[in-house]
Motif scaffolding. Sequence first.
Motif, mmCIF file in Angstrom:
data_model
loop_
_atom_site.group_PDB
_atom_site.id
_atom_site.type_symbol
_atom_site.label_atom_id
_atom_site.label_comp_id
_atom_site.label_asym_id
_atom_site.label_seq_id
_atom_site.Cartn_x
_atom_site.Cartn_y
_atom_site.Cartn_z
ATOM 1 N N UNK B 2 8.745 2.422 -0.132
ATOM 2 C CA UNK B 2 10.061 1.790 -0.065
ATOM 3 C C UNK B 2 10.023 0.578 0.857
ATOM 4 N N UNK B 3 10.872 -0.368 0.528
ATOM 5 C CA UNK B 3 10.987 -1.583 1.329
ATOM 6 C C UNK B 3 12.417 -1.708 1.815
ATOM 7 N N UNK B 30 8.369 -3.645 15.743
ATOM 8 C CA UNK B 30 7.092 -3.151 15.214
ATOM 9 C C UNK B 30 6.503 -2.085 16.138
ATOM 10 N N UNK B 39 4.741 4.219 8.329
ATOM 11 C CA UNK B 39 4.813 2.750 8.355
ATOM 12 C C UNK B 39 3.686 2.145 7.529
ATOM 13 N N UNK B 40 4.035 1.169 6.676
ATOM 14 C CA UNK B 40 3.027 0.551 5.806
ATOM 15 C C UNK B 40 2.865 -0.942 6.040
ATOM 16 N N UNK B 41 3.844 -1.557 6.710
ATOM 17 C CA UNK B 41 3.703 -2.983 6.982
ATOM 18 C C UNK B 41 5.043 -3.671 7.105
ATOM 19 N N UNK B 42 4.991 -4.927 7.535
ATOM 20 C CA UNK B 42 6.220 -5.712 7.675
ATOM 21 C C UNK B 42 5.873 -7.189 7.526
ATOM 22 N N UNK B 43 6.802 -7.925 6.929
ATOM 23 C CA UNK B 43 6.653 -9.372 6.857
ATOM 24 C C UNK B 43 7.966 -10.016 7.310
ATOM 25 N N UNK B 103 9.298 -0.178 -4.133
ATOM 26 C CA UNK B 103 8.285 -1.185 -4.458
ATOM 27 C C UNK B 103 7.610 -0.780 -5.770
#
Lengths: 115, 115
Positions: B2-3, B30, B39-43, B103
């Motif tokens: 999910x985003x 973060x 947690x998978x990432x962030x932009x 996603x």
Amino acid sequence: MVRVSILYPNKAGARFDFGYYTESHMPMSIRLLGAHEGFRGVTVAEGFSGATPASPAPFIAMCCFDFESVKDFLCAFTPHAEVLQNDIAKYTDIAPIIQFNEVLLNVACGRAPAA
Amino acid sequence: MVRVSILYPNKAGARFDFGYYTESHMPMSIRLLGAHEGFRGVTVAEGFSGATPASPAPFIAMCCFDFESVKDFLCAFTPHAEVLQNDIAKYTDIAPIIQFNEVLLNVACGRAPAA
């Protein structure tokens, strides 16, 4: 790195065919644009709620294309612009909101940002 | 995956301090959320134009947090919600548009999608 974001506002009664979008339109887009050496990646997400579970998602779908530079994106996109834009009507009648962004931060799983 | 997308509409006269956002708010976010195993990432991206170079970006900034599931996100976020939300006023007076997304597609550089 630049990000081209394509957001589809979630309008009542609007049409959006996720089957065609994910199985035909996006694979074609990736085949045509992803061949450029400046291509860095793409994500597609389907909105399922707003900030609270009961609220609607403001955007029914969001697509992010990442390229090394605007020049790279334009070089990849321009030759295929007509084909790609004419394909939009096959999956939606929503006019997307398109914008260009500079990616300031990109942290993948488990990698801590610089202090 | 999910985003959670957090979009800041680009309003005339609005305040957005990218220095504080990228050097203080996002590193804290973060540190607090990225510790969770889901947690998978962030932009983070800064909008610099709309579809044409002369048009303004509809959103001044876009942040995307990726987690394995909504449950993982809530588990990571809830204990720090107050601290994070109270920090927003330090960099902007814009009320963000928040939504939850599934996603559907995530293609990294050079990796072709399944046919």
